[in-house]
Scaffold this motif. Structure first.
Motif, PDB file in Angstrom:
ATOM      1  N   LYS A 595       0.868  -1.181   0.000  1.00 31.91           N
ATOM      2  CA  LYS A 595       0.000   0.000   0.000  1.00 31.91           C
ATOM      3  C   LYS A 595       0.903   1.228   0.000  1.00 31.91           C
ATOM      4  O   LYS A 595       2.032   1.180   0.484  1.00 31.91           O
ATOM      5  N   ASN A 596       0.389   2.280  -0.555  1.00 26.55           N
ATOM      6  CA  ASN A 596       1.213   3.487  -0.680  1.00 26.55           C
ATOM      7  C   ASN A 596       1.258   4.201   0.665  1.00 26.55           C
ATOM      8  O   ASN A 596       0.580   5.200   0.893  1.00 26.55           O
ATOM      9  N   ASP A 597       2.080   3.670   1.570  1.00 23.56           N
ATOM     10  CA  ASP A 597       2.178   4.234   2.916  1.00 23.56           C
ATOM     11  C   ASP A 597       3.555   4.822   3.194  1.00 23.56           C
ATOM     12  O   ASP A 597       3.875   5.126   4.334  1.00 23.56           O
ATOM     13  N   ASN A 598       4.376   4.958   2.174  1.00 24.56           N
ATOM     14  CA  ASN A 598       5.694   5.553   2.341  1.00 24.56           C
ATOM     15  C   ASN A 598       5.897   6.654   1.309  1.00 24.56           C
ATOM     16  O   ASN A 598       5.675   6.440   0.103  1.00 24.56           O
ATOM     17  N   SER A 599       6.279   7.811   1.785  1.00 22.61           N
ATOM     18  CA  SER A 599       6.590   8.910   0.887  1.00 22.61           C
ATOM     19  C   SER A 599       7.969   8.691   0.288  1.00 22.61           C
ATOM     20  O   SER A 599       8.816   8.012   0.861  1.00 22.61           O
ATOM     21  N   PRO A 600       8.221   9.250  -0.904  1.00 29.39           N
ATOM     22  CA  PRO A 600       9.572   9.203  -1.444  1.00 29.39           C
ATOM     23  C   PRO A 600      10.548   9.823  -0.450  1.00 29.39           C
ATOM     24  O   PRO A 600      10.214  10.803   0.239  1.00 29.39           O
ATOM     25  N   ARG A 601      11.729   9.276  -0.386  1.00 30.89           N
ATOM     26  CA  ARG A 601      12.708   9.722   0.602  1.00 30.89           C
ATOM     27  C   ARG A 601      14.021  10.046  -0.099  1.00 30.89           C
ATOM     28  O   ARG A 601      14.607   9.194  -0.763  1.00 30.89           O
ATOM     29  N   PHE A 602      14.452  11.302   0.047  1.00 30.21           N
ATOM     30  CA  PHE A 602      15.746  11.706  -0.487  1.00 30.21           C
ATOM     31  C   PHE A 602      16.846  11.204   0.455  1.00 30.21           C
ATOM     32  O   PHE A 602      16.658  11.136   1.676  1.00 30.21           O
ATOM     33  N   ILE A 603      18.006  10.867  -0.133  1.00 30.31           N
ATOM     34  CA  ILE A 603      19.092  10.376   0.717  1.00 30.31           C
ATOM     35  C   ILE A 603      19.630  11.494   1.596  1.00 30.31           C
ATOM     36  O   ILE A 603      20.206  11.250   2.651  1.00 30.31           O
ATOM     37  N   ILE A 621      24.723  18.424 -13.838  1.00 26.12           N
ATOM     38  CA  ILE A 621      25.153  19.162 -12.648  1.00 26.12           C
ATOM     39  C   ILE A 621      25.350  18.205 -11.485  1.00 26.12           C
ATOM     40  O   ILE A 621      26.323  18.284 -10.740  1.00 26.12           O
ATOM     41  N   GLY A 622      24.434  17.278 -11.303  1.00 28.71           N
ATOM     42  CA  GLY A 622      24.527  16.316 -10.216  1.00 28.71           C
ATOM     43  C   GLY A 622      23.353  15.356 -10.280  1.00 28.71           C
ATOM     44  O   GLY A 622      22.419  15.534 -11.069  1.00 28.71           O
ATOM     45  N   VAL A 623      23.406  14.318  -9.458  1.00 30.60           N
ATOM     46  CA  VAL A 623      22.364  13.294  -9.423  1.00 30.60           C
ATOM     47  C   VAL A 623      21.628  13.399  -8.083  1.00 30.60           C
ATOM     48  O   VAL A 623      22.248  13.400  -7.019  1.00 30.60           O
ATOM     49  N   ILE A 624      20.310  13.504  -8.167  1.00 32.05           N
ATOM     50  CA  ILE A 624      19.457  13.570  -6.978  1.00 32.05           C
ATOM     51  C   ILE A 624      18.989  12.145  -6.688  1.00 32.05           C
ATOM     52  O   ILE A 624      18.235  11.561  -7.463  1.00 32.05           O
ATOM     53  N   SER A 625      19.465  11.583  -5.605  1.00 32.36           N
ATOM     54  CA  SER A 625      19.117  10.204  -5.255  1.00 32.36           C
ATOM     55  C   SER A 625      17.892  10.212  -4.346  1.00 32.36           C
ATOM     56  O   SER A 625      17.884  10.882  -3.313  1.00 32.36           O
ATOM     57  N   VAL A 626      16.864   9.475  -4.752  1.00 32.95           N
ATOM     58  CA  VAL A 626      15.625   9.390  -3.984  1.00 32.95           C
ATOM     59  C   VAL A 626      15.151   7.943  -4.040  1.00 32.95           C
ATOM     60  O   VAL A 626      15.316   7.269  -5.058  1.00 32.95           O
ATOM     61  N   GLY A 680       3.915   7.061  -7.444  1.00 35.36           N
ATOM     62  CA  GLY A 680       2.826   6.699  -8.357  1.00 35.36           C
ATOM     63  C   GLY A 680       1.621   6.130  -7.668  1.00 35.36           C
ATOM     64  O   GLY A 680       0.777   5.519  -8.315  1.00 35.36           O
ATOM     65  N   GLY A 681       1.518   6.275  -6.349  1.00 40.28           N
ATOM     66  CA  GLY A 681       0.375   5.726  -5.625  1.00 40.28           C
ATOM     67  C   GLY A 681      -0.892   6.539  -5.838  1.00 40.28           C
ATOM     68  O   GLY A 681      -0.890   7.611  -6.462  1.00 40.28           O
ATOM     69  N   ASP A 682      -1.982   5.991  -5.324  1.00 41.43           N
ATOM     70  CA  ASP A 682      -3.271   6.682  -5.412  1.00 41.43           C
ATOM     71  C   ASP A 682      -3.943   6.604  -4.052  1.00 41.43           C
ATOM     72  O   ASP A 682      -4.401   5.525  -3.649  1.00 41.43           O
ATOM     73  N   PRO A 683      -3.979   7.698  -3.272  1.00 42.76           N
ATOM     74  CA  PRO A 683      -3.437   9.019  -3.635  1.00 42.76           C
ATOM     75  C   PRO A 683      -1.913   9.029  -3.551  1.00 42.76           C
ATOM     76  O   PRO A 683      -1.311   8.247  -2.828  1.00 42.76           O
ATOM     77  N   ALA A 684      -1.330   9.944  -4.312  1.00 42.24           N
ATOM     78  CA  ALA A 684       0.120  10.018  -4.375  1.00 42.24           C
ATOM     79  C   ALA A 684       0.678  10.701  -3.128  1.00 42.24           C
ATOM     80  O   ALA A 684       0.035  11.558  -2.524  1.00 42.24           O
ATOM     81  N   LEU A 685       1.879  10.267  -2.729  1.00 42.10           N
ATOM     82  CA  LEU A 685       2.612  10.886  -1.629  1.00 42.10           C
ATOM     83  C   LEU A 685       3.843  11.585  -2.187  1.00 42.10           C
ATOM     84  O   LEU A 685       4.363  11.199  -3.240  1.00 42.10           O
ATOM     85  N   SER A 686       4.295  12.616  -1.499  1.00 46.51           N
ATOM     86  CA  SER A 686       5.398  13.406  -2.029  1.00 46.51           C
ATOM     87  C   SER A 686       6.294  13.884  -0.896  1.00 46.51           C
ATOM     88  O   SER A 686       5.928  13.850   0.277  1.00 46.51           O
ATOM     89  N   SER A 687       7.470  14.330  -1.275  1.00 43.43           N
ATOM     90  CA  SER A 687       8.405  14.966  -0.360  1.00 43.43           C
ATOM     91  C   SER A 687       9.265  15.920  -1.176  1.00 43.43           C
ATOM     92  O   SER A 687       9.300  15.856  -2.412  1.00 43.43           O
ATOM     93  N   THR A 688       9.931  16.824  -0.492  1.00 45.53           N
ATOM     94  CA  THR A 688      10.742  17.838  -1.164  1.00 45.53           C
ATOM     95  C   THR A 688      12.139  17.838  -0.563  1.00 45.53           C
ATOM     96  O   THR A 688      12.361  17.399   0.557  1.00 45.53           O
ATOM     97  N   ALA A 689      13.057  18.343  -1.354  1.00 44.59           N
ATOM     98  CA  ALA A 689      14.437  18.490  -0.914  1.00 44.59           C
ATOM     99  C   ALA A 689      14.975  19.821  -1.441  1.00 44.59           C
ATOM    100  O   ALA A 689      14.539  20.331  -2.484  1.00 44.59           O
TER     101      ALA A 689
END
Length: 914
Positions: A595-603, A621-626, A680-689
């Protein structure tokens, strides 16, 4: 909060015990003022929260403080006190000063306080709960309140009526009510339901109506109320009943009160239809034809008659008897069992016995006309007696049935059979008739002895009962058949068998506790207790899985987390109840679905990238690891730039951050971006960095000469100028930072009468006079100054022409300008300026300084130090400028001051006209 229905009574006499009490609270000569007693009446609903105002005693008694006089002006002030804190006192809170009466934290429950049936008052000191008032629905809380001081003394009798609210639903005393109705009950038959619903609430809040959820079209309910107001439901029959068609009706009886909204209670009502004798016995056939040999032995079975009565119990009991039309000889020859209807031969058949007998048999039921069947018995007369078959059982035998255990070994003996001819005239043979693993063979050395034995092990699960016959016949063709029934006894020879050896299950993560997984099913071909299966978890099963021993229901007691563990695999056992018990094992695999119970997590929460300026467009420029701990589509992550999307773009698949255009540090030295990751879950979860991009300086800007502003300008130098005196300066800036902005000045070309007379400071650009000027040194000096930075990998530079005119005065400006317009013939000196950077002022080669310069450029410490140094230097030069203004008659030009570029652009400084 408003008061509820307050009434006031004044008057009454003080009881003796109160007068004794007053002896201790005031002087005896004040009894005249104490004789006032008052009664107050309030009402409120049960179940109110704490702090609800019941009433104000001061206001309702019209005491001075309620009439407008301030309580503080009363001397002494009024006080209100409960005479004692009994049962009623715990439900109220009395303010001793204001006399306001409020509900306390103890909630008032009318049904707990007042039981109407008892009609009793529960006293607690001078506070009591009463239900003995004239109104049948009243429930009174009684309080005694003392009003002091003596001048205003009163004994106040406070009665609080507790009004009922609909806070209780009707409830039947038993969950299952059974009622019996005879099947011949006429329409409108009324039967009382002995367990009516109970509701502690009063009046209309009590039980008002009853109804059936399903009346089957033949029942309805009615309610009768007796003198005490009790309502009893009655079941009314509305249609014809027939037990043989339907013997039971199961429905739900619902009781509903009259509250708003109404509350309901229910119970299961089972209506059983009792049998009456409304059906009579019946035979399936009207006539039965039987043939009997004349040499049959006594007790030979002739026939069996069977009648059926579909009633129950005693109404279905059937007895059999001969009709009066049956003659007595036939009755004597054939015996009829009254209970079973079995007809047997009861007398010897001889030559005088009639060959045909008509037996009319009656099937008798209570209160019924008998059913009739005719049995025609034809006797075939024979002149010889049939062979005899005499069994002698070895195995256990009861009433002609032989019992053998399964898995008995081959050749297990069952019985001996002796075959003989009663007349001893004819040869008798025999054989075994019927299917089964049995063999009948002669038992030597005896004649006419035969042994019945098994030919292979018996299997209860394959066949439980065998019916075989030993048939004997003589040489005249007469046959005799002896039927043997073999009952196979079950043994615990089968293990339980799961319907599936591999049980594959799935469940979504974050399930509710005790979630149902599946119901295991295993069968055991054995019978009785040996076939009863119990279920158990294997030793490798986690403790939070549970398996019901009897039903096989598999549950999980805790929430599962796919990210913690996705697959579970363990064994389960099915064990029978035989002795010794047998078991089988199956494997359970459980897949925990995501189930979509985890938000994306940046390293990292913050990313920092150092990028050289002029980096090509769409370069990496660089690689954003998530990462996203979820699986499948829930774990797909899309990246986007929330700000600065017109300049930067990110590759969703690889997380590569790119700039659409080349970046210039001189325009903007750093960028702060916010990157959003959406799964890509429904509803979608998000995070920012947060992304910080720092541009590293590249030496892409040559020094810019701000002074002198033109190669055509010149400066008058008086011959009397002393050696070491500053003449002028070259001032330049560099838009780069760090070592790329460190500027060095050098003279790379000279022309003049004695050009070595002037030197330039490589750090400041100040030009000073080295030697005293002579008469022969007059004239125009042209110095080609190179302004170079310390950039890497290749320093950049600019050049400027510094023109100095040594003379007492300028008498012919046009001549000087003509000299300046001529192309100077100056040889260029390739000599790098040497600038000391370290505090010890040691000279360092540029190649050896490169790592230090790059490091300083990255961390920008050089920029900070340079800006600080330039600020101090500018301040010092400004002080010198004012000092020189009094000594020289030359144009006032700042040696190291900051030049207003806007001023220079608008109006170039003229330095030629001195």
């Amino acid at each position: 909060m408003p008061r509820f229905g307050m009434r006031l009574w004044l008057g009454g006499k003080v009881p003796l015990h109160l007068l004794l009490f007053l002896l201790f609270v005031g002087p005896f000569n004040c009894f005249a003022s104490y004789s006032r007693a008052t009664e107050l009446f309030y009402s409120l609903n049960e179940g109110l929260p704490a702090g609800v105002l019941i009433g104000s005693l001061a206001r309702d008694l019209q005491l001075p403080m309620a009439a407008g006089q301030h309580p503080a002006s009363l001397q002494p002030p009024l006080s209100f006190t409960l005479a004692s804190h009994g049962l009623g006192g715990q439900y109220v809170q009395l303010d001793n000063r204001s006399g306001e009466l409020h509900t306390s934290a103890v909630e008032i429950d009318r049904e707990a306080l007042c039981v109407e049936s008892s009609g009793a008052t529960i006293f607690g000191g001078s506070a009591a709960v009463s239900s003995s008032s004239p109104s049948p629905e009243s429930c009174l809380l009684l309080l005694d309140v003392l009003v002091l001081p003596q001048e205003y003394f009163r004994l106040v009798k406070v009665k609080i009526a507790i009004r009922d609210v609909n806070d209780n639903a009707p409830r039947f005393p038993v969950p299952h009510i059974r009622l019996s109705v005879p099947e011949n009950a006429p329409v409108n038959t009324r039967l009382a339901i002995e367990h009516p619903a109970l509701d502690p609430d009063m009046g209309t809040n009590g039980v008002q109506t009853y109804r059936l959820r399903d009346n089957y079209g033949v029942f309805t309910l009615d309610v009768e109320e007796n003198e005490n107001g009790e309502r009893t439901p009655y079941l009314i029959v509305m249609g014809a009943l027939d037990r043989e068609t339907q013997d039971e009706y199961v429905t739900v009886i619902i009781a509903e009160d009259g509250g708003t909204p109404p509350l309901m209670g229910s119970a299961t009502l089972t209506i059983g239809i009792s049998d009456i004798n409304d059906n009579c016995p019946q035979f399936n056939d009207s006539q039965l034809n039987v043939t009997l040999y004349g040499n049959s032995s006594l007790g030979t079975h002739v026939a069996t008659v069977h009648a059926v009565d579909i009633d129950l119990g005693s109404n279905a009991q059937i007895t059999y008897s001969y009709s009066q039309k049956v003659p007595q000889p036939s009755r004597d020859l054939f015996h009829l069992n009254e209970s079973t209807g079995v007809i047997t031969l009861s007398a010897k058949v001889d030559g005088d016995t009639p060959r045909l007998h008509r037996l009319i048999i009656l099937g008798n039921g209570p209160g019924c006309i008998p059913a009739v069947i005719t049995v025609l018995v034809t006797i075939i007369k024979v002149m010889m007696r049939p062979p005899e078959v005499v069994p002698r059982f070895i195995a256990n035998e009861v009433e002609g049935v032989v019992y053998l255990k399964e898995l008995e070994p081959i050749n297990t003996p069952v019985a001996f059979f002796t075959i003989k001819d009663p007349d001893e005239k004819y040869k008798v043979s025999c054989y075994l008739d019927g299917d089964g693993p049995f063999r009948l063979s002669p038992y030597k050395p005896y004649n006419n002895e035969y042994l019945l034995e098994t030919t292979k092990p018996l299997d209860f699960e394959t066949q439980q009962l065998y019916e075989i016959s030993v048939v004997a016949w003589n040489s005249e063709g007469f046959h005799v058949r002896k039927v043997v029934k073999v009952q196979v006894l079950d043994d615990n020879d089968n293990s339980p068998v799961f319907s599936e050896q591999l049980i594959e299950l799935s469940i979504e993560e974050n399930n509710v506790p005790n979630a149902f997984l599946t119901k295991l099913h295993a069968t055991d071909a054995d019978s009785g207790e040996r076939g009863q299966v119990s279920y158990f978890l294997g030793p490798d099963a986690p403790s939070y899985f549970a398996l019901d021993k009897t039903t096989g229901v598999l549950t999980v007691s805790t929430q599962l987390d796919r990210e913690e563990k996705e697959k579970y695999r363990y064994t389960v056992k099915a064990v029978d109840s035989g002795f010794p018990p047998r078991e089988s094992i199956a494997t359970v695999t459980i897949t925990v679905l995501d189930k979509n119970d985890n938000s994306p997590r940046f390293i990292n929460k913050d990313f920092s990238f150092f990028v050289p300026e002029n980096f090509p467009g769409f370069g990496e420029i660089g690689v954003i690891s998530v990462t996203d701990a979820d699986a499948g589509q829930n774990g797909w992550v899309a990246l986007s730039v929330l700000n600065g999307s017109d300049i930067f773009v990110i590759d969703t698949g690889k997380g590569v951050l790119r700039a659409k255009v080349s970046l210039d540090r001189e325009q903007q030295s750093s960028y702060v971006l916010w990157i959003e990751a959406v799964d890509g879950g429904d509803p979608a979860l998000s995070s920012t960095a947060k992304i910080t991009i720092l541009l590293l300086d590249i030496n892409d800007n040559p020094p810019l000469v701000l002074f002198p502003q033109s190669n055509m300008s010149y400066l008058l130098v008086l011959p009397s100028t002393l050696p070491g005196s500053p003449i002028t300066e070259v001032y330049a800036v560099d838009k780069d930072t760090g070592m790329n902005a460190v500027i060095a000045y050098s003279i790379i070309g000279r022309r003049g009468p004695r050009p070595e007379s002037f030197r330039i400071d490589p750090k400041t650009g100040n030009i000073t006079l080295e030697e005293s000027l002579m008469q022969n040194d007059y004239g125009l000096y042209r110095l080609l100054v190179k302004v170079s930075d310390h950039g890497y990998p290749e320093p950049l530079h600019s050049t400027v022409m510094v023109n100095l005119f040594v003379n007492d005065t300028v008498s012919n400006e046009s001549y000087i300008e003509s000299l300046l317009r001529k192309e100077p013939d100056i040889s260029v000196e390739e000599k790098q300026p040497q600038i000391s950077i370290e505090p010890a002022h040691k000279k360092m080669e540029s190649a050896s300084c490169m790592p230090t310069l790059v490091a300083l450029s990255i961390i920008s410490l050089g920029s900070i130090a340079l800006v600080t140094g330039m600020g101090i230097y500018i301040c010092l030069r400004k002080g010198k400028k004012h000092h020189r203004a009094d000594e020289n008659l030359e144009v006032q030009i700042p040696l190291n001051g900051r030049i207003n570029l806007h001023m220079l652009e608008k109006k170039p400084m003229e330095i030629s006209n001195i």
